[in-house]
Design a protein around this motif. Structure first.
Motif: not given
Lengths: 227, 785
Positions: B274-280, B429-432
């Protein structure tokens, strides 16, 4: 020899109360090698005319022929390739590709056309444009004048029959503007190219072979300003 | 006419700006919705599963927490009086294993003595009619006795015991338990004091029990230890309702601790996803609006104001996105619960139709909000640092500060640009890539639960019978005529019989042995095919050979010969095939050998069967079962319907939740990939317009987007496999290898499935933007700049 022929071109945006007639029955032609300026007030329809001639926008009626080919009789893909090979664009906002360096930006249309760049031609252009030392710089590392010179190089690399310039000096200071104009005229004479340029600047218009005025959607040929 | 509301603060621009750039903010909101949905849905489903398991556990094993055995009356009273004990009930039983000579009308009977409170621990053992026995002449009996002996409340009932007969008056009837039905036995329930007056001498110490339920929020393990120390009880004298305590997070069992750690790890993974999706999404949302923030700065906004604007904007999105994510998860859980109730109403009738998991919703909302607040820090700093010049300079796209030019010499320019678009902004790039990778990591991690399910719960086999007619004392006393009569009933879907001959002497090249010979008919041979590891069934079906079970006791293989000695003489049989498994128990050192009915008859001269298994039509009624029972008089009639239904329900609910988790993860993977690519395209639409103006064709533009998508996909897959596989190994080892010893294997099918889902999602992700690109107005996009 007629290079560009526009016949009864009209362009209407919107319908009903929102209907705007941007171009009204515009007809004119340009000879090969001619340098024409289009002047007019803001909102008069200059950019619409340029976009239609360049095949970026579709006229509501009328026809535009470049070297005998009817632009809007072609299919979309065919027209894109035709534009790429025969029309060079120079925009007020440069529209360089930020991920490509100077040299890559210039040869970009060649790459899109899957052509191998002629190195000697690229060298020559870089020399003419005064960008030889900056060939590996990214757009963000250039001044406004330098960026517009890159845009000119990109417009000329395919040796197009027609170069369309939409206020190419609009974002530049007066010194850069002079440089860019001098370069544009020199290059077009050198490569025998036809240029149609939109400008607000009457001094710049004075350097053209012919001046066309757009007012409220109508085009008026003001004739040549130079003998 | 509507008047615009007067702006009181610069932050009032937030909703106006959101309205203007509705399409772009919609994508970011969608990302928040998806992340909140993922977290909330999975936690709600987990909560619902725990609730279901608790209900099931209570209905099957009771709601008691611990049981103490072999206590004196005083000790039992002292334990009951402890403040941590909410409820206690004594229970003692005779003939629980149905191996003693206690009968009612000739039918084996278990006798129980209990306190009335004990019944509350077992919802399955409810009083159907009448009341709890009082005084020393009353007794309750199980409902099957009422049906079979045509009894009513107030009737006398006689229990035959080795010591003589006892007569009681029936005070009521209780529901049957699955173990009583399976054993074709009755239950007789007495008040504990009455029971003791008759049976205290014959009751085993281990069968004298005190069941207790602790008060809520009590530290159960500590109290149990205290009680053991206080009364000097050995570990074997204490039992725990392990499943219920485990579900209440109160278990002290090592394996349960491993399960808790696994659950925690999975929860952390879901939160991280969830965190990665929102941050990205937030990061690229700010990056694509550099010019907007430049204009704000141009107009006099301070750096702090720009940063505050980004935060306010994120919170504004949360106002609608979080409730939407929560609503979506609630709706999904409702569908799941409705499905469960529809499939097995008997098991899930207590489950609310519109159940809401407070824990699931709270975690979704909190994680959504906290993640947004945490993720917005970096974009806010980025917005604050935008130069006012950015508003007036005008290159195509000012998305990411480009440090290095794209490499156009080795690839086609559109491919090179696509790759560069993906990899230029290192953080995005890293987040996605990480958010793509998380789909694989989550899928593989939750995939271990499928393996866990296959190990921990046994689904009903195709050969599981609903009822069985069994010959007394393992003889062959069911005649083919009876078998045929029973099978011919219209409500009998399938019937299949077996004859057994136990402990026959045999010889082979490996020496002397003893074997159990079992006959199969066509259905059973058909099911045996799945476990055939060597040879073929044909010769065995035709009576030309036998099948042996590979059990580690012998190394017989197809083609070997066994000599079987029976009363009719010696017979040399060829081994036609080897089976990996048969559903029969056997003594150590005894082989299991399967043959056709014809061969069984030739070897033993026995035509009758030992057991007849019957599978009923789904519309079979109680009356139908009673008819079968009466037809099979003289044989043991084992009714397995209740235990089958319990087993089927447990498997169904667990598998539905596990596959539900996996489906949600796969769905999120699809949406996340599609949304990310859509966002990326939206962010670069002006750049695309410029490229189209210069002469890039639509096909080239789509190739560029496809190249960008492929980069995210490939790096996501590599990262996902790199992290997901070791994690899968870790979870598998802790959940399965440590308990059942099954070694870890590469989860090829799960991996292929999720990769396929991701590739399909990527294709879909390109199709959407491709359609948009086809309709892209070059003039409009250039003019926007």
């Amino acid at each position: 020899m007629k290079l560009l022929e526009a016949e009864h071109v009209t362009k209407i945006y919107g319908t009903g109360e929102a209907r705007v007639e941007a171009l009204k029955d515009v007809s004119f032609f340009l000879q090969k090698g001619e340098f024409a300026a289009v002047v007019g007030e803001s909102g008069s329809g200059k950019s619409t005319l340029l976009n239609c001639i360049g095949g970026l926008d579709t006229p509501t009626s009328g026809s535009i022929r470049l070297n005998g080919s009817d632009l809007f009789a072609m299919k979309e893909h065919e027209r894109t390739v035709f534009r790429r090979q025969n029309i060079g664009f120079i925009f007020q906002s440069f529209h360089l590709i930020p991920e490509l360096n100077v040299e890559q930006n210039i040869i970009f249309p060649l790459l899109l056309d899957y052509q191998k760049p002629d190195l000697s031609r690229v060298e020559e252009l870089l020399q003419v444009l005064g960008l030889h030392d900056r060939r590996f710089h990214l757009p963000s590392q250039l001044s406004g004048g330098q960026q517009q010179r890159v845009a000119i190089g990109r417009a000329l690399i395919m040796r197009p029959m027609l170069v369309l310039a939409d206020e190419p000096t609009g974002n530049l200071d007066s010194r850069s503007s002079e440089e860019v104009m001098e370069l544009l005229i020199r290059a077009s004479r050198h490569y025998q190219q036809t240029i149609l340029m939109i400008t607000h600047n009457t001094n710049l218009a004075a350097s053209a072979d012919r001046v066309l005025q757009v007012s409220d959607g109508f085009l008026k040929d003001l004739g040549g300003v130079r003998p | 006419m509507k008047h615009a509301r007067t702006m009181k603060s610069y932050l009032d621009l937030v909703p106006i700006s959101a309205k203007v750039s509705r399409h772009q903010s919609l994508l970011t909101r969608l990302c928040i919705v998806l992340a909140v949905f993922l977290v909330s849905c999975i936690f709600s489903m987990a909560d619902m599963q725990v609730r279901t398991e608790i209900n099931q556990s209570i209905s099957q094993d009771g709601s008691w927490h611990a049981v103490f055995r072999g206590l004196t009356k005083e000790q039992a009273a002292l334990i009951t009086a402890r403040p941590e004990i909410a409820q206690a009930g004594r229970y003692e039983v005779t003939n629980y294993r149905l191996d003693m000579d206690y009968t009612i009308s000739g039918k084996n009977t278990a006798i129980c003595g209990l306190d009335e409170t004990f019944l509350q621990f077992y919802p399955a053992l409810s009083i159907e009619e009448g009341h709890f026995p009082s005084g020393n002449v009353q007794a309750m009996v199980t409902a099957s006795a009422r049906e079979q002996l045509n009894l009513s409340v107030g009737d006398p009932i006689t229990l035959d015991t080795p010591q003589g007969s006892l007569t009681f008056t029936i005070s009521g009837f209780t529901s049957d338990t699955s173990s009583m039905l399976r054993g074709d036995a009755f239950g007789l329930l007495l008040d504990i004091d009455t029971y003791r007056s008759y049976f205290s001498d014959v009751t085993l110490a281990a069968d004298m029990e005190l069941y207790v339920q602790f008060v809520p929020f009590c530290r159960i393990q500590r109290v149990i230890r205290d009680i053991c120390v206080q009364f000097d009880l050995e570990d074997s004298s204490v039992g725990q309702n392990a499943k219920l305590l485990g579900l209440m997070l109160q278990s002290g069992d090592d394996y349960m601790m491993q399960l808790y750690i696994t659950a925690l790890l999975l929860a952390v993974l879901v939160i991280l996803a969830g965190i990665f999706m929102i941050s990205g999404s937030l990061s690229s949302s700010v990056a694509r609006r550099t010019q907007f923030f430049g204009v704000l700065r141009c107009l006099g906004a301070t750096r702090r104001q720009a940063a505050r604007f980004v935060r306010a904007e994120a919170l504004y999105w949360c106002r609608t996105a979080i409730p939407m994510g929560l609503a979506l998860s609630v709706f999904t859980v409702w569908i799941l619960c409705a499905f469960l109730r529809l499939m097995t109403p008997s098991l899930y009738q207590q489950m609310p139709v519109f159940g809401v998991s407070i824990a699931g919703l709270a975690s979704g909302a909190l994680i959504g909000l906290i993640t947004v607040l945490l993720s917005v820090g970096a974009p806010a700093r980025k917005a604050a640092s935008v130069s006012p010049l950015a508003a007036v300079s005008g290159n195509a796209g000012t998305l990411h500060p480009v440090r290095k030019a794209a490499c156009t010499s080795r690839r086609r320019v559109q491919t090179a640009l696509g790759i560069h678009h993906a990899s230029a902004g290192r953080k995005t790039f890293l987040l996605l890539s990480a958010s793509f990778a998380f789909s694989i990591i989550l899928f593989l991690s939750f995939g271990t639960m499928v393996d866990f399910m296959h190990h921990a719960l046994t689904p009903l086999q195709p050969y599981t019978p609903d009822v069985s007619v069994v010959s007394p004392d393992n003889t062959c006393s069911i005649s083919p005529a009876l078998a045929s009569e029973l099978s011919s009933k219209p409500y009998v879907r399938r019937a299949f019989a077996r004859s057994f001959s136990y402990g026959l002497p045999a010889h082979s090249e490996e020496g002397d042995a003893s074997l159990n010979l079992i006959s199969y008919e066509q259905y059973q041979f058909g099911w045996a095919e799945d476990s055939l590891i060597e040879g073929s069934l044909d010769a065995a079906i035709e009576g030309q050979g036998v099948l042996v079970e590979a059990d580690g006791e012998h190394s017989l293989s197809a083609g070997d010969r066994i000599t079987i000695d029976t009363e009719l003489g010696s017979y040399e049989a060829a081994v036609a095939g080897v089976l990996s498994y048969t559903p029969f128990s056997r003594e150590p050192g005894v082989w299991t050998v399967i043959c056709s009915e014809d061969l069984f008859y030739r070897l033993t001269g026995e035509e009758n069967y030992t057991i007849l298994d019957i599978q009923l039509d789904r519309f079979a009624t109680e009356e139908n079962v009673e008819e079968l029972r009466s037809m099979a008089a003289g044989c043991t009639f084992s009714d397995r319907r209740m235990s089958n239904s319990e087993g089927r329900g447990a498997y169904l609910s667990f598998s539905l939740f596990v596959y539900g988790f996996l489906a949600v993860i796969a769905l999120i993977a699809v949406f996340n990939i599609m949304n990310s690519i859509h966002m990326s395209v939206s962010a670069r639409v002006q750049e695309y317009g410029a490229m189209r103006a210069i002469g890039m064709s639509i096909r080239q533009l789509i190739e560029m987007v496809a190249a960008e998508t492929s980069v995210y996909l490939l790096t996501g897959m590599l990262l996902g496999c790199g992290v997901g596989l070791p994690l899968h190994y870790l979870l598998y080892s802790s959940l399965i290898t440590s308990k059942w010893g099954t070694p870890w294997h590469l989860p090829v099918s799960s991996l292929l499935l999720i990769c396929l889902v991701m590739v399909l999602a990527a294709v879909l992700a390109v199709i959407g933007p491709a359609r948009r690109i086809r309709h892209l107005s070059i003039v409009a996009t250039i003019a926007d700049q």
